[in-house]
Design an enzyme around this catalytic site. Structure first.
Site, PDB file in Angstrom:
ATOM      1  N   ASP A 403      44.234 -11.390  -0.357  1.00 33.61           N
ATOM      2  CA  ASP A 403      45.409 -11.472  -0.186  1.00 33.61           C
ATOM      3  C   ASP A 403      45.742 -10.699   1.302  1.00 33.61           C
ATOM      4  O   ASP A 403      45.340  -9.629   1.477  1.00 33.61           O
ATOM      5  CB  ASP A 403      46.259 -10.758  -1.284  1.00 33.61           C
ATOM      6  CG  ASP A 403      47.805 -10.652  -0.902  1.00 33.61           C
ATOM      7  OD1 ASP A 403      48.330 -11.887  -0.899  1.00 33.61           O
ATOM      8  OD2 ASP A 403      48.290  -9.458  -0.721  1.00 33.61           O
ATOM      9  N   GLU A 432      43.927 -15.170   3.509  1.00 38.87           N
ATOM     10  CA  GLU A 432      45.024 -15.243   4.561  1.00 38.87           C
ATOM     11  C   GLU A 432      44.717 -14.757   5.941  1.00 38.87           C
ATOM     12  O   GLU A 432      44.985 -13.325   5.876  1.00 38.87           O
ATOM     13  CB  GLU A 432      46.496 -14.884   3.848  1.00 38.87           C
ATOM     14  CG  GLU A 432      46.704 -15.313   2.670  1.00 38.87           C
ATOM     15  CD  GLU A 432      48.015 -14.811   1.964  1.00 38.87           C
ATOM     16  OE1 GLU A 432      49.151 -15.527   2.024  1.00 38.87           O
ATOM     17  OE2 GLU A 432      48.079 -13.656   1.749  1.00 38.87           O
TER      18      GLU A 432
END
Length: 707
Positions: A403, A432
């Site tokens: 994340d 990400e």
């Protein structure tokens, strides 16, 4: 009387604050620092001219002060404590007070348990084990240790830590099990909490990660619906149950995912997180991005939160069940921040160390959730690597999705990759790679622009997403699938793996680094987005647009990523950020699964096609350049061909309401393999010309004559 406090900010500098400094500055007394333990004095002087009336002065030291000791600033008759401040964020501190080889946490064995915690600035650390007090001994690097004889499996424990004059009860950041609602850490015999045959159940034998098809899933969402046919609804065990069905006999849960054909499930965070009362889990809901304890499975997903062993064993049972079905398991991990920094054990044990600060001494908030974990610091990085190692060894995890990976540093991600490369079967790493305003040099961050330094790590391709359905941050924007071919010029770049310069600016350095998607847990589902951008179109047309976007995702080079329920037009009733919105918004609606059999069949065929023919998952730029060719088509139709060794494929996508005539790349007999036009499903095309209807995607195959 003068009340104040001094903070060690650098090796040879302290900052002193008090209510009225003028009294001391103009006194004849010289300030010194007294070390009580050694009865030693350290000389210092005021740094430069100090304006009167200020509440703070800087002082220069002539030698380094010992940390984790009782130090007092003596200035005339005044005595004030001296505590470690910004010193913990210096290179000197890293060199003198860290230990990457320390084995931290509670190391259980039947006859004894060794307890170890890193707290170099603490003056006293005490273990409270099942109500009994055990003092810890400190090493030079600030690791506090003790060994307690006996079998302590299942015993609750905490640390009492005195840091900066304050005594606090702290849980172990390395805890492997917890009491309900993270009340206390628990010693755990991990082997006793292991399901039968767990060690002999093999991880799925993946040859190359480019073959992956990822399916993002939330443990609770997957089975919580009343008609899921699952006994342990919303639990780890709910995803172990096989042959579950709705009341009408349609498959659900694990069996449905197996039948769909995906290779990997990506589980949204399953480690211990905040905002859900584990003793009453139905009273709240959370995605899991509020991390508390990073090596402990979430208690609300266990059937017995009052039994610490249950969450450990049942999480392993879930992983084992996926493995038995040949499905790999990716954990979504959140190492970029903690839920609430002030009460985090990291901050309580070593204040100011584990989190980033800007040049003005303010806590960095590039993540947007109040704090940024300082992955670049030695012991912060060690914690992340130790956690990755733990999940791999103890739970047999097959991959990690990071994340806000762009908030982590490149060196940490490189070490993670190096650790994962030790596994016999390849471990999937993805994340990400967004650029975030965190307090560290941007050149050090694991963003997509630095993908060339992170070979073996994959990045979510937001350019792919926005090109197909429109910019995420402009809900009026449309893309190729829902905007009558808008951004068609980007399609060659997308389908070729987003790394070939001849098709545009590379998104990633290598074709094995792009994760292609149009929908995930964040933001609107694709269906909800289409209802915003294309409300003037009929529901039938919007479904066709949805099929185009999903189809291009599964047919492009790179690794495709699907959001659970995407294959049946999943909706969240327009909720763009449903992280706390409850089951009625987030649950997988298995009744919709019943209604959308045709679209599920379409997605299954695309998945099967991709898995059957290696030309859809090439691993090098050279092979893609040799085998993938863009076809000349009437705009807005887009087409490309893939040249296999024994079969050639032609793919056409029409994002318009009109019908177009297209020229096939060669004369011959072409078989329709997959299409979202049911009338053409079994069609053969003879010759060089065919038509493509409104909002149609079609995959054609032609046998190659081998001479």
């Amino acid at each position: 009387m003068v009340n104040g406090m001094a903070w060690i900010d650098d090796v040879f500098r302290i900052t002193f604050t008090c209510e009225n400094i003028e009294t001391l500055i103009h006194s004849e007394a010289a300030p010194v620092i007294y070390w009580r333990k050694k009865e030693k004095y350290f000389s210092l002087m005021l740094e430069g001219p100090t304006p009167t009336g200020e509440a703070k002065v800087n002082m220069v030291l002539f030698e380094a002060l010992p940390l984790g000791e009782e130090l007092v600033l003596q200035w005339g008759d005044a005595e004030m404590p001296v505590y470690p401040g910004a010193i913990v964020r210096t290179d000197w501190f890293e060199h003198n007070y860290t230990d990457i080889h320390a084995k931290l946490g509670a190391d259980y064995s039947r006859n004894q348990t060794a307890f170890s915690v890193w707290a170099p600035t603490a003056t006293v650390v005490t273990l409270w084990l099942k109500g009994n007090r055990h003092p810890l001994i400190r090493s030079n690097a600030g690791v506090w240790e003790t060994v307690v004889k006996g079998d302590w499996d299942g015993a609750a424990y905490q640390y009492e830590v005195t840091v900066n004059g304050k005594t606090t009860i702290v849980n172990d950041p390395y805890a492997k099990a917890m009491l309900a609602n993270s009340e206390k850490s628990v010693v755990m015999n991990m082997k006793a909490a292991e399901p039968k045959n767990f060690q002999t159940t093999k991880r799925p034998p993946i040859k190359q990660l480019q073959d992956a098809i990822i399916y993002e899933l939330h443990v609770r969402d997957a089975t919580i619906m009343h008609d899921s046919g699952v006994r342990h609804k919303g639990k780890f065990l709910g995803l172990t149950e096989k042959n579950t069905t709705t009341s009408k006999g349609f498959s659900t849960g694990l069996s449905y995912i197996k039948d769909l054909g995906v290779t990997h499930v990506q589980l949204m965070p399953i480690n211990d997180f905040a905002r859900v009362d584990e003793l009453n889990p139905n009273s709240g809901y959370n995605w899991g991005y509020d991390p508390l304890y990073f090596q402990v499975p979430e208690g609300s997903y266990a059937t017995r939160v009052d039994v610490p062993e249950a969450r450990v064993k049942e999480c392993k049972q879930m992983i084992q069940a996926f493995h038995e079905e040949g499905i790999a398991v990716i954990f979504d991990v959140v190492y970029n921040h903690v839920f609430y920094m002030p009460t985090s054990p990291f901050e309580q044990l070593v204040p100011g160390y584990y989190f980033r600060y800007d040049d003005n001494g303010h806590v960095s908030n590039g993540t947007g959730v109040g704090n940024d974990f300082a992955s670049e610091r030695i012991m912060a990085r060690k914690f992340i690597i130790d956690s990755i190692d733990f999940w791999l060894d103890e739970y047999k995890v097959d991959g990690f999705r990071f994340d806000l990976m762009g908030a982590l540093d490149i060196d940490t991600m490189t070490e993670i990759r190096t650790r994962c490369e030790q596994e016999e079967i390849p471990v999937m790493l993805l994340g990400e790679g967004w650029t975030l305003p965190t307090a560290i040099n941007p050149d050090r961050l694991a963003t997509s622009v630095h993908s060339g330094q992170l070979k073996g790590v994959r990045f979510f391709n937001d350019f792919f997403r926005d090109s197909l359905k429109g910019s995420l941050f402009n809900t009026n924007d449309q893309g190729f699938a829902n905007g009558r071919g808008q951004f068609i010029e980007r399609l060659p770049h997308l389908v070729s793996g987003s790394a070939l310069e001849k098709f545009g600016q590379p998104f990633v350095a290598d074709v094995t680094q792009t994760v292609n998607y149009v929908e995930c847990h964040d933001n609107h589902t694709l269906w909800d987005r289409l209802e915003l951008t294309n409300s003037g179109n009929t529901e039938t047309v919007r479904r066709k647009m949805h099929q185009l976007a999903t189809g291009v995702t599964l047919l492009s080079q790179g690794v495709p990523f699907l959001h659970a329920g995407q294959e049946w037009f999943r909706t969240k009733a327009g909720d763009e950020n449903s992280y706390r919105s409850g089951d009625h918004i987030n649950q997988l609606d298995w009744h919709e699964r019943e209604k959308q059999q045709d679209n599920i069949s379409y997605v299954k065929k695309l998945i099967a096609l991709r898995k059957q023919y290696p030309v859809f998952r090439l691993v090098s730029k050279q092979e893609i350049n040799r085998r993938l060719h863009i076809l000349t088509t009437p705009a807005p139709v887009f087409g490309f061909t893939l040249l296999g060794d024994a079969r050639n494929f032609s793919i056409y996508v029409n994002p318009d309401e009109a019908t177009y005539q297209v020229l096939l790349p060669s004369n011959g007999r072409w078989q329709t393999l997959v299409t979202n036009n049911k009338e053409k499903e079994t069609q053969y095309i003879e010759g060089e010309v065919t038509t493509i209807g409104p909002y149609e995607l079609i995959v054609l195959m032609r046998q190659v004559k081998i001479v």
